[in-house]
Design an enzyme around this catalytic site. Structure first.
Site, PDB file in Angstrom:
ATOM      1  N   THR A  59      33.705   3.734   8.692  1.00 24.22           N
ATOM      2  CA  THR A  59      32.624   2.763   8.827  1.00 24.22           C
ATOM      3  C   THR A  59      33.196   1.404   9.231  1.00 24.22           C
ATOM      4  O   THR A  59      32.464   0.459   9.470  1.00 24.22           O
ATOM      5  CB  THR A  59      31.866   2.601   7.493  1.00 24.22           C
ATOM      6  N   LYS A  99      52.643   7.822   6.767  1.00 21.38           N
ATOM      7  CA  LYS A  99      53.256   7.963   8.089  1.00 21.38           C
ATOM      8  C   LYS A  99      54.093   6.720   8.435  1.00 21.38           C
ATOM      9  O   LYS A  99      55.095   6.819   9.159  1.00 21.38           O
ATOM     10  CB  LYS A  99      52.183   8.213   9.161  1.00 21.38           C
ATOM     11  N   SER A 130      51.891  10.383  13.631  1.00 22.55           N
ATOM     12  CA  SER A 130      50.547  10.108  14.136  1.00 22.55           C
ATOM     13  C   SER A 130      50.496   8.712  14.741  1.00 22.55           C
ATOM     14  O   SER A 130      51.300   7.840  14.375  1.00 22.55           O
ATOM     15  CB  SER A 130      49.584  10.193  12.954  1.00 22.55           C
ATOM     16  N   TYR A 181      47.122   8.121   4.182  1.00 21.12           N
ATOM     17  CA  TYR A 181      47.748   8.866   5.276  1.00 21.12           C
ATOM     18  C   TYR A 181      48.573   7.921   6.148  1.00 21.12           C
ATOM     19  O   TYR A 181      49.733   8.196   6.458  1.00 21.12           O
ATOM     20  CB  TYR A 181      46.654   9.550   6.104  1.00 21.12           C
TER      21      TYR A 181
END
Lengths: 259, 261
Positions: free
Chosen positions: A198, A159, A142, A155
């Site tokens: 956010t 990666k 990604s 995540y």
């Protein structure tokens, strides 16, 4: 591309990217090992397509963090279809998490699904590939192996780990004729929801931050996977190939190509 | 530079880089919690060296793979010094296992110490840094977050993860006045004491091969030497100081240019 009769092992075949890759690679005549958490139930259309084309597919549902399960599966598959020519590690589990309040259990699960499975698949498949002195390993990664998410840190660190796994394997297995690369994919439609943050404004108007204002697709991914699976990509090893339409280069919002 | 009186926790400060960092922080007036897990003699030696020049240090023990032990350690530091302003995440394992020698247990062990441990130490200090709206978090990574080791794939996976941990933490914690930066040292001379469990990087065969080629140190290190713990410590002191306030989410390679050759 010369993929006829090659055997491709795709993890998380049930995902949209998995299904799209099956359809694309079947056009080039590959056989498949498909790890499917639905045990093939969600792959009925793809399996029909594969069989209609006279190709073979073995559907399995194994724990990709367990070397023994992977090795047993590869042994059985070898008797039926031979050894794996291409591994596509296609696991993408994105779970919201923050540095400040993240839970240990979620952290470990994310590392396992996204990175640990990549390591143990590479180990098991790599052994086979070393013997045949050929093979391609492709990690679907990604843009978040580079860019922080501000919403799913487990995540991106997973990666980040896979990025280094690919480089290590590119050396360790590269000496035996195996190529190992990552595809840093993004953004696809829906990623603004998947990475809703956010903290980061990365996905605000994200479709217009791709310079030509057209988002990527699973078909774009599948095309690159097909190329990296083929002998045409012979000299590509240890690379992180960014597949983002130029998205990460954008930073001046007033220059966005908006309608 | 202004680090005098600040409270710093250095993990893995019983050996190597961590030891050098703890000593230099203390020499510049920081109050230093010297963490160790198994290197109790090394940590004691670090504290003795700090005591010798009149610095202020305490010893804290914890297995950073275990969240409860981290929390307890942070509480000990806060109880003793009244807060914590600088965290140097440095405690890490490097097993040097061959690619095919890793099993699930050794893989998990590496991830739990090197990656989960860094994150949970950050998580544990954040409430204390938030209170003062000030914090400096420095993650010790390695050139192997960029360049593969070719001798320990999981080690570099953990360092690749730390690279993103630094970036994610930087954007999330900025709102609390906390900066997060990463140092990527290359080869550092840490003396004889290396981790007790590490396998040698080179086999006898590798060493024999290497001996056949005549080499100069400048073949691999443009400045003609490898790093010293003090090189790293001086950079830590800058990042820990008020002067670095605009720097966050950075990763600084500190390898004497060796990665460029």
């Amino acid at each position: 591309m010369n993929l006829q009769t090659k055997l491709v092992f795709i993890t998380d075949a049930d995902s949209l990217s998995g299904k799209t890759m099956i359809a694309r690679l079947a056009r080039d005549g590959t056989h498949f090992i498909l790890n499917s958490s639905s045990g093939g139930l969600e792959l009925s259309a793809e399996l029909e397509l594969v069989h209609r084309a006279g190709l073979k597919a073995i559907v399995v549902n194994i724990d990709l963090c367990n070397s023994h399960e992977i090795e047993d599966m590869l042994q059985h598959a070898e008797q039926e279809l031979g050894t794996v020519d291409v591994l596509v590690h296609n696991n993408q589990e994105i779970t919201p998490s923050t540095i400040e309040y993240g839970e240990e259990e979620q952290f470990l699960s994310s590392i396992a699904v996204n990175a640990k499975s990549a390591f143990f698949c590479t180990q098991a498949v790599g052994k086979q590939m070393m013997k045949s002195h050929a093979g391609k390993i492709i990690f679907v990664s990604s843009i978040h192996a580079e860019k922080p998410t501000g919403s799913a840190f487990t995540y991106s660190i997973a990666k980040g780990a896979v990025k280094m796994l690919a480089k290590e394997a590119a050396l360790a297995l590269g000496r035996y004729g195996v190529s190992v690369n990552t595809i840093e994919l993004g953004p696809l439609p829906g990623d603004d929801e998947r990475f809703r943050s956010t903290l980061s404004t990365l996905y605000d108007h994200y479709e217009y931050k791709v310079p030509d204002a057209v988002l990527g697709s699973d078909e774009n991914l599948a095309e690159l996977v097909a190329f990296l699976s083929s002998d045409d990509s012979r000299y590509i090893n240890g690379s992180d190939i960014r597949l983002d339409g130029g998205f990460l280069l954008h930073y001046m919002n007033f220059k966005m190509k908006q309608p | 530079m202004s680090i005098a009186g600040k409270v710093a926790l250095v993990t893995g400060a019983g050996t190597g880089i961590g030891k050098g960092v703890a000593i230099e922080l203390a020499r510049r007036g920081a109050l230093v919690a010297v963490h160790y897990n198994q290197s109790d003699a090394g940590a004691l030696h670090t504290k003795q060296q700090i005591d010798e020049f009149g610095g202020d240090a305490i010893l804290v023990q914890a297995n950073v793979a275990v969240k409860e032990e981290i929390n307890q350690m942070i509480q000990t530091v806060v109880n003793h010094y009244g807060g914590i302003e600088i965290l140097v995440n440095n405690a890490a394992l490097q097993l040097n296992y061959n690619f095919f020698d890793y099993d699930e247990a050794s893989f998990d062990r590496m991830m739990n110490i090197n990656l989960k441990g860094y994150w949970q130490c950050i998580q544990a200090v954040v409430p204390h840094m938030k209170k003062k709206h000030f914090g400096r978090i420095i993650n010790m990574s390695s050139v192997h977050s960029k360049r593969p080791t070719d001798f320990d794939a999981v080690y570099s996976m953990t360092k690749g993860g730390i690279r993103m941990l630094g970036r994610e933490s930087a954007i999330e914690l900025a709102q609390y006045g906390i900066t997060v930066n990463t140092i990527e040292p290359g080869a550092v001379d840490v003396g004889k004491q290396s981790a007790r469990e590490s396998k040698p990087i080179m086999t006898a065969e590798d060493i024999a091969k290497l001996k056949k080629t005549t080499r100069s140190i400048r073949d691999k290190f443009p400045l003609g030497r490898v790093g010293r713990p003090l090189d790293v410590a001086q950079l830590v002191c800058f990042i820990a100081s008020d002067e670095s306030e605009f720097m966050t989410g950075s990763a600084i390679r500190l390898d004497g240019g060796s990665m460029l050759l």
